[in-house]
Write a protein that holds these residues in place. Structure first.
Motif, short mmCIF file in Angstrom:
data_model
loop_
_atom_site.label_atom_id
_atom_site.label_comp_id
_atom_site.label_asym_id
_atom_site.label_seq_id
_atom_site.Cartn_x
_atom_site.Cartn_y
_atom_site.Cartn_z
N ALA A 87 0.84 -1.21 0.00
CA ALA A 87 0.00 0.00 0.00
C ALA A 87 0.87 1.25 0.00
CB ALA A 87 -0.94 0.00 1.21
N HIS A 88 1.93 1.24 0.81
CA HIS A 88 2.84 2.39 0.86
C HIS A 88 3.59 2.55 -0.47
CE1 HIS A 88 3.05 1.99 5.53
NE2 HIS A 88 1.96 2.60 5.13
N ILE A 89 4.03 1.44 -1.02
CA ILE A 89 4.77 1.47 -2.30
C ILE A 89 3.87 2.02 -3.40
CG2 ILE A 89 5.80 0.01 -4.10
CD1 ILE A 89 6.66 -1.89 -1.71
N PHE A 90 2.65 1.51 -3.49
CA PHE A 90 1.72 1.98 -4.52
C PHE A 90 1.51 3.49 -4.42
CE2 PHE A 90 -0.85 -2.17 -5.44
CZ PHE A 90 0.31 -2.82 -5.82
N THR A 91 1.33 3.97 -3.19
CA THR A 91 1.12 5.41 -2.98
C THR A 91 2.36 6.20 -3.37
OG1 THR A 91 -0.46 4.98 -1.20
CG2 THR A 91 0.57 7.16 -1.26
N LYS A 92 3.51 5.76 -2.90
CA LYS A 92 4.75 6.49 -3.16
C LYS A 92 5.12 6.52 -4.64
CE LYS A 92 6.86 5.63 1.37
NZ LYS A 92 7.98 4.96 2.06
N LEU A 93 4.82 5.44 -5.36
CA LEU A 93 5.21 5.35 -6.77
C LEU A 93 4.06 5.70 -7.72
CD1 LEU A 93 7.44 2.14 -6.76
CD2 LEU A 93 8.13 4.54 -6.53
N GLY A 94 2.87 5.89 -7.18
CA GLY A 94 1.74 6.24 -8.02
C GLY A 94 1.31 5.12 -8.95
N VAL A 95 1.39 3.88 -8.47
CA VAL A 95 0.94 2.72 -9.25
C VAL A 95 -0.27 2.12 -8.56
CG1 VAL A 95 3.25 2.23 -10.17
CG2 VAL A 95 2.50 1.09 -8.10
N SER A 96 -1.01 1.31 -9.31
CA SER A 96 -2.22 0.74 -8.70
C SER A 96 -2.29 -0.79 -8.79
CB SER A 96 -3.47 1.36 -9.32
OG SER A 96 -3.45 1.20 -10.71
N THR A 97 -1.35 -1.42 -9.49
CA THR A 97 -1.38 -2.88 -9.59
C THR A 97 0.03 -3.45 -9.43
OG1 THR A 97 -1.01 -2.99 -11.97
CG2 THR A 97 -3.32 -2.78 -11.22
N ARG A 98 0.09 -4.72 -9.05
CA ARG A 98 1.38 -5.42 -8.95
C ARG A 98 2.07 -5.49 -10.31
NH1 ARG A 98 1.53 -9.00 -4.22
NH2 ARG A 98 2.97 -10.38 -5.30
N ALA A 99 1.27 -5.71 -11.35
CA ALA A 99 1.84 -5.80 -12.71
C ALA A 99 2.51 -4.49 -13.10
CB ALA A 99 0.76 -6.18 -13.71
N GLU A 100 1.84 -3.39 -12.80
CA GLU A 100 2.41 -2.08 -13.11
C GLU A 100 3.69 -1.85 -12.30
OE1 GLU A 100 1.05 2.64 -13.14
OE2 GLU A 100 -0.35 1.11 -12.40
N LEU A 101 3.66 -2.25 -11.04
CA LEU A 101 4.84 -2.13 -10.19
C LEU A 101 6.00 -2.96 -10.73
CD1 LEU A 101 6.26 -1.19 -7.61
CD2 LEU A 101 5.18 -3.12 -6.42
N ALA A 102 5.72 -4.21 -11.08
CA ALA A 102 6.76 -5.09 -11.63
C ALA A 102 7.34 -4.53 -12.93
CB ALA A 102 6.20 -6.50 -11.84
N ALA A 103 6.48 -4.01 -13.78
CA ALA A 103 6.94 -3.44 -15.05
C ALA A 103 7.84 -2.23 -14.81
CB ALA A 103 5.75 -3.05 -15.92
N ARG A 104 7.44 -1.36 -13.91
CA ARG A 104 8.26 -0.17 -13.61
C ARG A 104 9.58 -0.58 -12.97
NH1 ARG A 104 5.23 4.73 -10.97
NH2 ARG A 104 7.34 5.54 -11.16
N ALA A 105 9.54 -1.60 -12.11
CA ALA A 105 10.77 -2.06 -11.48
C ALA A 105 11.73 -2.66 -12.50
CB ALA A 105 10.45 -3.09 -10.39
#
Length: 186
Positions: free
Chosen positions: A164-182
């Motif tokens: 939840a903190h990561i999503f807020t800090k990075l402005g992402v809303s899904t795990r897939a989006e987070l993985a892609a950005r990473a």
């Protein structure tokens, strides 16, 4: 020496030594810092943390082929004695095994979790805590929350909070989006 004279800054100094050992690539000094932190944790009644650090330091010593030197054996014996009185055999062996499964980098991250300066930005990659960065790396590897929790020795709700903190800090809303950005960042 600080410990011998009862100086309360010994834990801070041990963490500084650990950081210096890691940053300088000094494996033996890093291992000795982990062992000292294990003793301090054991003496502070944090047997779980201490046992994992003992397991990790033991694995690291085995990896480089360097047993505990005679001058450090009394501290190693003291740590082991405290752990044997604090934990039952099964729990102690389980925790030692968990520590042995950590490579030196993961052991250092575990030892320093929850420490350090809190002066970081509130958004973006640099705003992530070390624990949050570990969660991002493991998400990028495709691990599920339960697997991440097990790997980091925390609960699934803790992982959900980190996410939840990561999503807020990075402005992402899904795990897939987070993985892609990473992966783009990596």
């Amino acid at each position: 020496m600080l410990r011998a004279v009862g100086d309360q800054s010994v834990e801070d100094e041990a963490h500084r030594a650990l950081t210096a050992g890691v940053e300088s690539g000094l494996r033996l000094e890093t291992i000795e810092s982990l062992e000292l932190l294990a003793l301090l944790a054991a003496e502070s009644n944090d047997a779980v943390h201490a046992a994992r650090l003992v397991g990790a330091a033991g694995r690291a010593r085995a990896d480089i082929g360097c047993p505990v030197p005679p001058c450090l054996e009394p501290d190693a014996d003291r740590t082991r004695e405290i752990l044997e009185h604090s934990l039952d055999d099964d729990e102690l062996n389980r925790l030692l095994d968990e520590g042995e499964n950590l490579d030196i980098d993961a052991a250092c991250a575990y030892a320093t979790r929850g420490r350090g300066a809190r002066r970081r930005p509130t958004t973006g990659w640099s705003s992530l805590t070390p624990s949050e960065r570990q969660v991002v790396e493991l998400i990028a590897e495709g691990l599920k929350n339960a697997d991440i929790a097990q790997r980091l020795f925390v609960t699934v709700p803790t992982i959900k909070t980190h996410l939840a903190h990561i999503f807020t800090k990075l402005g992402v809303s899904t795990r897939a989006e987070l993985a892609a950005r990473a992966s783009r960042r990596g």
